[in-house]
Design a protein around this motif. Structure first.
Motif, short mmCIF file in Angstrom:
data_model
loop_
_atom_site.label_atom_id
_atom_site.label_comp_id
_atom_site.label_asym_id
_atom_site.label_seq_id
_atom_site.Cartn_x
_atom_site.Cartn_y
_atom_site.Cartn_z
N PRO A 72 73.20 31.47 39.09
CA PRO A 72 72.76 30.21 39.73
C PRO A 72 71.77 30.40 40.87
CG PRO A 72 75.11 30.15 39.31
CD PRO A 72 74.66 31.55 39.00
N GLY A 73 71.89 31.50 41.61
CA GLY A 73 70.97 31.76 42.72
C GLY A 73 69.55 32.06 42.28
N GLU A 74 69.34 32.30 40.98
CA GLU A 74 68.00 32.58 40.46
C GLU A 74 67.26 31.32 40.03
OE1 GLU A 74 67.86 36.27 37.86
OE2 GLU A 74 70.03 35.88 37.91
N ILE A 75 67.91 30.19 40.09
CA ILE A 75 67.28 28.92 39.68
C ILE A 75 66.49 28.37 40.85
CG2 ILE A 75 67.69 26.57 38.84
CD1 ILE A 75 70.48 27.62 37.93
N ASP A 76 65.23 27.98 40.60
CA ASP A 76 64.47 27.35 41.67
C ASP A 76 64.18 25.88 41.44
OD1 ASP A 76 62.55 29.06 39.90
OD2 ASP A 76 62.60 30.23 41.72
N LEU A 77 64.58 25.36 40.28
CA LEU A 77 64.36 23.94 40.00
C LEU A 77 65.50 23.43 39.12
CD1 LEU A 77 62.50 21.40 40.06
CD2 LEU A 77 61.40 22.31 38.00
N LEU A 78 66.06 22.30 39.50
CA LEU A 78 67.13 21.65 38.74
C LEU A 78 66.77 20.18 38.59
CD1 LEU A 78 69.95 21.32 37.47
CD2 LEU A 78 70.88 21.25 39.79
N VAL A 79 66.59 19.75 37.35
CA VAL A 79 66.25 18.35 37.08
C VAL A 79 67.29 17.80 36.11
CG1 VAL A 79 64.49 16.72 36.32
CG2 VAL A 79 63.79 18.92 37.28
N ILE A 80 67.90 16.68 36.49
CA ILE A 80 68.87 16.02 35.61
C ILE A 80 68.32 14.67 35.20
CG2 ILE A 80 71.17 15.04 35.38
CD1 ILE A 80 72.23 17.11 37.28
N GLY A 81 68.19 14.48 33.90
CA GLY A 81 67.84 13.18 33.35
C GLY A 81 69.13 12.41 33.13
N THR A 82 69.33 11.34 33.89
CA THR A 82 70.54 10.53 33.75
C THR A 82 70.31 9.10 34.19
OG1 THR A 82 72.91 10.39 34.22
CG2 THR A 82 71.49 11.12 36.03
N THR A 83 70.97 8.20 33.52
CA THR A 83 70.97 6.80 33.90
C THR A 83 72.32 6.44 34.52
OG1 THR A 83 69.46 6.31 32.12
CG2 THR A 83 70.66 4.46 32.98
N THR A 84 73.25 7.40 34.47
CA THR A 84 74.59 7.16 34.99
C THR A 84 74.95 8.24 36.01
OG1 THR A 84 75.50 8.36 33.07
CG2 THR A 84 75.40 5.94 32.93
N PRO A 85 74.23 8.26 37.14
CA PRO A 85 74.53 9.27 38.16
C PRO A 85 75.93 9.05 38.76
CG PRO A 85 73.09 7.59 39.07
CD PRO A 85 73.23 7.30 37.60
N ASP A 86 76.46 10.09 39.38
CA ASP A 86 77.75 9.97 40.04
C ASP A 86 77.70 8.88 41.11
OD1 ASP A 86 78.37 12.17 38.51
OD2 ASP A 86 78.82 13.48 40.20
N ASP A 87 76.64 8.90 41.88
CA ASP A 87 76.42 7.94 42.97
C ASP A 87 74.92 7.64 43.02
OD1 ASP A 87 79.12 7.91 44.29
OD2 ASP A 87 78.67 10.05 44.53
N THR A 88 74.56 6.59 43.71
CA THR A 88 73.15 6.29 43.92
C THR A 88 72.53 7.36 44.80
OG1 THR A 88 73.64 3.95 43.75
CG2 THR A 88 71.54 4.54 44.74
N PHE A 89 73.28 7.80 45.78
CA PHE A 89 72.83 8.82 46.72
C PHE A 89 74.03 9.63 47.18
CE2 PHE A 89 72.14 10.21 51.08
CZ PHE A 89 70.93 10.87 50.96
#
Length: 180
Positions: A72-89
């Motif tokens: 996980p520490g080698e990842i520099d970008l994380l993008v999630i495509g979702t219309t149902t996020p856990d929270d708005t923010f």
């Protein structure tokens, strides 16, 4: 320097609970034959009470990372495509970033409904091909069962819950042998 982005890992997750067409026919005026004839769908998976979009995304992400042999520490970008996020923010991606131990880099959600994963993958490709990231984790994750109208036969038969993830890596064009 020019780069290609190459898919190096993938993973997926479906919740345990299954809702069959016959079970759905007990909720709304439909039948297994009606759904199957029009969609080919026989069943859909439904997230458990207290199981969030980030939970589904985490399982898919961990599979993709394991497949690629990336920490996980080698990842520099994380993008999630979702219309149902856990929270708005905050964004579900930021929540997942902490859950999996991704220490730095950018993390954000993209909301584009059915095409969200494709847009997320395209954004990751742009970051990778321009040398702005080395490893990008792209996830499509939904808990659509929480927002679908279960009385609307025209839509409720189509949706369920699940997540898919890919890990994309920037490859020097000279080393990529035209692949990427």
């Amino acid at each position: 320097m020019a780069y290609y982005s190459r898919l190096v890992g993938s993973g997926s997750y479906l919740p345990e609970k299954v809702l069959t067409n016959d079970q759905l026919a007990e909720i709304v005026d439909t039948s297994d034959e009606w759904i199957t004839e029009r969609t080919g769908i026989k069943q859909r998976h439904i997230a458990a009470e207290g199981q969030f979009t980030s939970d589904l995304a985490r399982e898919a992400a961990l599979q993709a990372l394991d497949y690629a042999g990336v920490k996980p520490g080698e990842i520099d970008l994380l993008v999630i495509g979702t219309t149902t996020p856990d929270d708005t923010f905050p964004a579900t991606a930021v929540k997942l970033q902490g859950q999996i131990g991704m220490n730095g880099g950018a993390a954000f959600d993209l909301q584009a409904v059915c095409s969200g994963f494709i847009y997320a993958m395209t954004i990751a490709d742009n970051f990778l091909s321009r040398g702005q990231a080395r490893n990008a984790l792209v996830i499509g994750a939904e808990t659509f069962s929480r927002i679908v109208d279960w009385t609307d036969r025209s839509t409720c038969v189509l949706f369920g819950d699940g997540a898919g993830a890919i890990l994309m890596r920037a490859m020097n064009q000279a080393d990529a042998n035209g692949r990427g």
